[in-house]
Design a protein around this motif. Structure first.
Motif, mmCIF file in Angstrom:
data_model
loop_
_atom_site.group_PDB
_atom_site.id
_atom_site.type_symbol
_atom_site.label_atom_id
_atom_site.label_comp_id
_atom_site.label_asym_id
_atom_site.label_seq_id
_atom_site.Cartn_x
_atom_site.Cartn_y
_atom_site.Cartn_z
ATOM 1 N N LEU A 1 -43.853 5.841 -9.510
ATOM 2 C CA LEU A 1 -43.891 6.436 -10.852
ATOM 3 C C LEU A 1 -45.274 7.009 -11.161
ATOM 4 O O LEU A 1 -45.399 8.087 -11.740
ATOM 5 C CB LEU A 1 -43.507 5.390 -11.904
ATOM 6 C CG LEU A 1 -42.012 5.090 -12.050
ATOM 7 C CD1 LEU A 1 -41.791 3.914 -12.991
ATOM 8 C CD2 LEU A 1 -41.249 6.309 -12.543
ATOM 9 N N LEU A 2 -46.303 6.272 -10.748
ATOM 10 C CA LEU A 2 -47.671 6.758 -10.932
ATOM 11 C C LEU A 2 -47.883 8.046 -10.130
ATOM 12 O O LEU A 2 -48.512 8.993 -10.613
ATOM 13 C CB LEU A 2 -48.665 5.684 -10.479
ATOM 14 C CG LEU A 2 -50.107 5.797 -10.980
ATOM 15 C CD1 LEU A 2 -50.153 5.696 -12.509
ATOM 16 C CD2 LEU A 2 -50.977 4.710 -10.347
ATOM 17 N N GLY A 3 -47.321 8.063 -8.924
ATOM 18 C CA GLY A 3 -47.415 9.261 -8.094
ATOM 19 C C GLY A 3 -46.704 10.446 -8.717
ATOM 20 O O GLY A 3 -47.214 11.572 -8.707
ATOM 21 N N MET B 1 -45.258 7.894 0.356
ATOM 22 C CA MET B 1 -46.323 7.009 -0.103
ATOM 23 C C MET B 1 -47.679 7.712 -0.030
ATOM 24 O O MET B 1 -48.512 7.586 -0.942
ATOM 25 C CB MET B 1 -46.354 5.738 0.755
ATOM 26 C CG MET B 1 -47.351 4.687 0.274
ATOM 27 S SD MET B 1 -47.333 3.209 1.327
ATOM 28 C CE MET B 1 -45.664 2.608 1.013
ATOM 29 N N ALA B 2 -47.897 8.482 1.039
ATOM 30 C CA ALA B 2 -49.158 9.211 1.199
ATOM 31 C C ALA B 2 -49.336 10.228 0.083
ATOM 32 O O ALA B 2 -50.430 10.378 -0.483
ATOM 33 C CB ALA B 2 -49.185 9.914 2.558
ATOM 34 N N LEU B 3 -48.246 10.924 -0.252
ATOM 35 C CA LEU B 3 -48.291 11.927 -1.327
ATOM 36 C C LEU B 3 -48.657 11.267 -2.649
ATOM 37 O O LEU B 3 -49.536 11.743 -3.369
ATOM 38 C CB LEU B 3 -46.935 12.627 -1.419
ATOM 39 C CG LEU B 3 -46.769 13.780 -2.419
ATOM 40 C CD1 LEU B 3 -45.675 14.723 -1.944
ATOM 41 C CD2 LEU B 3 -46.416 13.277 -3.811
ATOM 42 N N ASP B 4 -47.976 10.173 -2.965
ATOM 43 C CA ASP B 4 -48.226 9.475 -4.233
ATOM 44 C C ASP B 4 -49.680 9.036 -4.343
ATOM 45 O O ASP B 4 -50.333 9.212 -5.379
ATOM 46 C CB ASP B 4 -47.304 8.258 -4.368
ATOM 47 C CG ASP B 4 -45.840 8.650 -4.541
ATOM 48 O OD1 ASP B 4 -45.587 9.768 -5.021
ATOM 49 O OD2 ASP B 4 -44.968 7.850 -4.182
ATOM 50 N N ARG B 5 -50.207 8.468 -3.268
ATOM 51 C CA ARG B 5 -51.563 7.915 -3.312
ATOM 52 C C ARG B 5 -52.632 9.013 -3.351
ATOM 53 O O ARG B 5 -53.643 8.862 -4.042
ATOM 54 C CB ARG B 5 -51.778 6.981 -2.114
ATOM 55 C CG ARG B 5 -50.991 5.678 -2.268
ATOM 56 C CD ARG B 5 -51.178 4.747 -1.101
ATOM 57 N NE ARG B 5 -50.488 3.471 -1.343
ATOM 58 C CZ ARG B 5 -50.386 2.496 -0.466
ATOM 59 N NH1 ARG B 5 -50.933 2.619 0.734
ATOM 60 N NH2 ARG B 5 -49.744 1.382 -0.760
ATOM 61 N N ILE B 6 -52.419 10.087 -2.612
ATOM 62 C CA ILE B 6 -53.443 11.140 -2.572
ATOM 63 C C ILE B 6 -53.560 11.857 -3.910
ATOM 64 O O ILE B 6 -54.654 12.185 -4.360
ATOM 65 C CB ILE B 6 -53.163 12.146 -1.419
ATOM 66 C CG1 ILE B 6 -54.413 12.998 -1.135
ATOM 67 C CG2 ILE B 6 -52.016 13.065 -1.733
ATOM 68 C CD1 ILE B 6 -55.513 12.273 -0.442
ATOM 69 N N SER C 1 -34.051 6.337 -11.210
ATOM 70 C CA SER C 1 -33.111 7.138 -11.993
ATOM 71 C C SER C 1 -32.088 6.207 -12.637
ATOM 72 O O SER C 1 -31.953 5.051 -12.245
ATOM 73 C CB SER C 1 -32.401 8.179 -11.106
ATOM 74 O OG SER C 1 -31.622 7.545 -10.105
ATOM 75 N N GLY C 2 -31.406 6.724 -13.649
ATOM 76 C CA GLY C 2 -30.388 5.922 -14.316
ATOM 77 C C GLY C 2 -30.798 5.494 -15.715
ATOM 78 O O GLY C 2 -31.982 5.491 -16.065
ATOM 79 N N ILE C 3 -29.781 5.131 -16.513
ATOM 80 C CA ILE C 3 -29.988 4.764 -17.916
ATOM 81 C C ILE C 3 -30.934 3.568 -18.058
ATOM 82 O O ILE C 3 -31.720 3.484 -19.008
ATOM 83 C CB ILE C 3 -28.632 4.442 -18.588
ATOM 84 C CG1 ILE C 3 -27.728 5.673 -18.572
ATOM 85 C CG2 ILE C 3 -28.830 3.953 -20.019
ATOM 86 C CD1 ILE C 3 -26.312 5.428 -19.045
ATOM 87 N N GLU C 4 -30.894 2.652 -17.085
ATOM 88 C CA GLU C 4 -31.713 1.437 -17.194
ATOM 89 C C GLU C 4 -33.221 1.727 -17.115
ATOM 90 O O GLU C 4 -34.036 0.873 -17.459
ATOM 91 C CB GLU C 4 -31.328 0.436 -16.095
ATOM 92 C CG GLU C 4 -31.642 0.872 -14.678
ATOM 93 C CD GLU C 4 -30.542 1.702 -14.030
ATOM 94 O OE1 GLU C 4 -30.509 1.762 -12.797
ATOM 95 O OE2 GLU C 4 -29.722 2.296 -14.773
ATOM 96 N N HIS C 5 -33.580 2.940 -16.672
ATOM 97 C CA HIS C 5 -35.001 3.277 -16.534
ATOM 98 C C HIS C 5 -35.486 4.252 -17.608
ATOM 99 O O HIS C 5 -36.566 4.839 -17.465
ATOM 100 C CB HIS C 5 -35.266 3.870 -15.150
ATOM 101 C CG HIS C 5 -35.033 2.920 -14.016
ATOM 102 N ND1 HIS C 5 -35.736 1.750 -13.878
ATOM 103 C CD2 HIS C 5 -34.143 2.964 -12.985
ATOM 104 C CE1 HIS C 5 -35.305 1.107 -12.791
ATOM 105 N NE2 HIS C 5 -34.335 1.823 -12.234
ATOM 106 N N VAL C 6 -34.701 4.428 -18.681
ATOM 107 C CA VAL C 6 -35.050 5.411 -19.717
ATOM 108 C C VAL C 6 -36.454 5.182 -20.283
ATOM 109 O O VAL C 6 -37.231 6.129 -20.447
ATOM 110 C CB VAL C 6 -34.013 5.389 -20.871
ATOM 111 C CG1 VAL C 6 -34.559 6.108 -22.099
ATOM 112 C CG2 VAL C 6 -32.728 6.070 -20.435
ATOM 113 N N LYS C 7 -36.791 3.939 -20.567
ATOM 114 C CA LYS C 7 -38.098 3.658 -21.164
ATOM 115 C C LYS C 7 -39.239 4.054 -20.234
ATOM 116 O O LYS C 7 -40.205 4.710 -20.652
ATOM 117 C CB LYS C 7 -38.197 2.167 -21.518
ATOM 118 C CG LYS C 7 -39.475 1.822 -22.287
ATOM 119 C CD LYS C 7 -39.498 0.356 -22.697
ATOM 120 C CE LYS C 7 -40.788 0.036 -23.472
ATOM 121 N NZ LYS C 7 -40.820 -1.404 -23.881
ATOM 122 N N SER C 8 -39.126 3.672 -18.970
ATOM 123 C CA SER C 8 -40.158 4.023 -17.992
ATOM 124 C C SER C 8 -40.268 5.530 -17.834
ATOM 125 O O SER C 8 -41.374 6.082 -17.756
ATOM 126 C CB SER C 8 -39.836 3.389 -16.628
ATOM 127 O OG SER C 8 -39.874 1.992 -16.700
#
Length: 406
Positions: free
Chosen positions: A19-21, A147-152, A219-226
Motif C-alpha cells: 500500500l505504501l508502494g 517488492m523492488a518497485l514498492d521499495r525504490i 481490493s474488496g469492500i473490506e479494504h475501503v478504509k485503507s
C-alpha cells in the motif's frame, strides 16, 4: 503459469509495504520534470499567491483520487476492464490513450533523468539517461520486481522530500506571506490551478497507484478504509513536495533574485544553497524523473495486459517499453515538442473519459462492486471534479487544434 501478485496471500506487513508502494508510485509519478518546471515557473510568475492555487488543486486532486481509488479498489478491476464492462470498447480506447501518452512522456522522463545526472555529477545527459533507463529495467527484471518497485519509489520519494525540505529551509522563504495568500490570495489564476490539476491527476498518473494497489493484492469492500486513507495520503505527499519546492523558489525570488536562465529551478537552488543546492537539485530531478519512468511504464503496461497475465510477462513487456523509450531518447536527445503536445492532448482526454466510466460504475453498477453502496457525497464531489476535467480536456483539444493548424 505463475499467478499474478493479486492472487497471492499477503502478510499484514507485506500488505502495508504494498500500500505504501502504491501511494508513493502515484505521488512520485506526478512529481516529474514537468512538475518541477511548472511549480518553478508559476512561483516566479505570481509569487506568494501561488499558495492559493496549490491548496485548491490539492483539494480537487483528493476528490478525484478518492473516487478513482475507491471504485477500482472495491471492484478489484482495472480502469479499462471496468470501461469495457460499462460500454464494450471504451476500455480499449482508454488503454490506447494511456499507452500512447505514457510512451511519449516517458521519453521526456528519461531525458529528465539525464539532466538530473548531469546536474548531480556533471556526466553527459545522454549517458545519464541511458544509465537511468537501465536502472529502471533492472528493477523490473529482478525476481521480486513488485517488492523492488514498492521499495525504490518509497526510498526515492523520501529522499526527494528530505532534500527539498533542506533547500526550502536554507532559502528562508516568507512563510507568513504564503500562509496569508492561502486565505486571502493577492491574485487568483484559474489557468494555473487547472494546469496543476492536470499535471497531478491527468493521464496515466490518475491510475498509477490504484492499479498497483489491486495488482499487489488489496481490493474488496473490506479494504475501503485503507483504500481511502492511502489515496488521500498519496495526494498529500505530492502536495508536500509541491509546497516545499514552492517555498524554496519563493525564498530566492522574495530575496530579490531574478531567475532568467532556461533552468530556473537549478538556478534558484544554486542561489539558495550554492554548489550543494545544485547537487541537491540534480538528485531531486533525477529521482523525480526516474520514479516517473517507473510509474509511466508500469501503468501504461497495466492498461494493455490483463489481471490474469503472469507477473513475468508483464515485467518483460514493461522492460521492452522502457527500452524502446530509451532508444528513442538516445537518437533524439529529448521528446519532440510536437509529440509532447499530442501526448498532452491525450492526457487531457484520459481524465474525463476514464473518470466518467468510474463514476458511472459508482452510480449505476453496484454489481461490479460486490453490491457496495457508494457514498452519495463522494459521488457528488466526483461529479463536480469531473466537470472540471471536461474543461481541462477541452483546453487540451484546443491546443491540439492549434498545433494541427500550425
Amino acid at each position: 503459469m505463475a499467478l499474478p501478485e493479486s492472487k497471492t496471500e499477503m502478510s499484514p506487513k507485506a500488505r502495508r509495504t504494498a500500500l505504501l508502494g502504491a501511494m508513493f508510485l502515484m505521488a512520485t509519478s506526478a512529481i516529474g520534470p514537468g512538475f518541477i518546471t511548472q511549480t518553478t515557473e508559476f512561483t516566479v510568475k505570481i509569487g506568494a499567491a501561488f499558495a492559493f492555487a496549490i491548496v485548491v488543486s490539492i483539494l480537487v486532486d483528493i476528490a478525484v483520487q478518492l473516487n478513482v481509488w475507491r471504485v477500482i479498489g472495491v471492484s478489484g478491476m482495472r480502469a479499462q476492464e471496468l470501461g469495457n464492462k460499462v460500454l464494450p470498447g471504451i476500455g480499449w480506447v482508454l488503454a490506447a490513450l494511456v499507452f500512447i501518452g505514457g510512451m511519449v512522456f516517458n521519453i521526456g522522463n528519461i531525458a529528465g533523468t539525464g539532466l538530473g545526472v548531469n546536474a548531480m555529477l556533471g556526466v553527459d545527459a545522454k549517458i545519464g539517461g541511458a544509465i537511468s533507463a537501465v536502472i529502471a529495467i533492472l528493477i523490473f527484471l529482478s525476481k521480486k520486481a513488485g517488492m523492488a518497485l514498492d521499495r525504490i519509489v518509497v526510498l526515492l520519494g523520501a529522499i526527494m522530500i528530505l532534500l527539498m525540505l533542506y533547500v526550502a529551509i536554507v532559502a528562508a522563504p516568507p512563510v507568513g506571506e504564503a500562509l496569508k495568500n492561502v486565505v486571502l490570495p493577492e491574485k487568483i489564476d484559474f489557468l494555473i490551478i487547472t494546469t496543476l490539476i492536470g499535471g497531478t491527476v491527468g493521464g496515466y498518473i490518475t491510475y498509477a497507484g490504484a492499479h498497483r494497489m489491486i495488482d499487489s493484492g488489496t481490493s474488496g469492500i473490506e479494504h475501503v478504509k485503507s483504500i481511502s486513507n492511502i489515496s488521500i495520503l498519496a495526494i498529500i505527499v505530492t502536495g508536500i513536495m509541491r509546497v516545499l519546492l514552492f517555498l524554496a523558489i519563493l525564498g530566492v525570488v522574495a530575496g530579490g533574485v531574478v531567475l532568467a536562465s532556461d533552468n530556473k529551478a537549478a538556478e534558484a537552488f544554486g542561489h539558495a544553497a550554492g554548489d550543494i543546492g545544485i547537487r541537491a537539485f540534480g538528485i531531486i530531478l533525477w529521482a523525480a524523473a526516474l520514479t516517473s519512468v517507473i510509474g509511466a511504464a508500469y501503468t501504461s503496461v497495466s492498461f494493455i495486459t490483463k489481471r490474469t497475465t503472469s507477473e513475468r510477462t508483464r515485467n518483460i513487456i514493461t522492460v521492452a517499453f522502457i527500452a524502446v523509450c530509451g532508444v528513442i531518447y538516445l537518437f533524439l536527445g529529448k521528446a519532440p515538442a510536437t509529440l509532447l503536445i499530442f501526448a498532452g492532448a491525450f492526457n487531457g482526454l484520459i481524465l474525463p473519459v476514464g473518470f466518467a466510466v468510474l463514476l458511472w460504475v459508482a452510480w449505476r453498477r453496484r454489481d461490479l462492486m460486490g453490491g457496495y453502496k457508494y457514498p452519495k457525497f463522494l459521488l457528488l464531489v466526483g461529479v463536480l471534479a469531473w466537470l472540471l476535467s471536461v474543461f481541462l480536456g477541452w483546453n487540451s483539444l484546443t491546443g491540439l487544434a492549434a498545433l494541427w493548424q500550425g
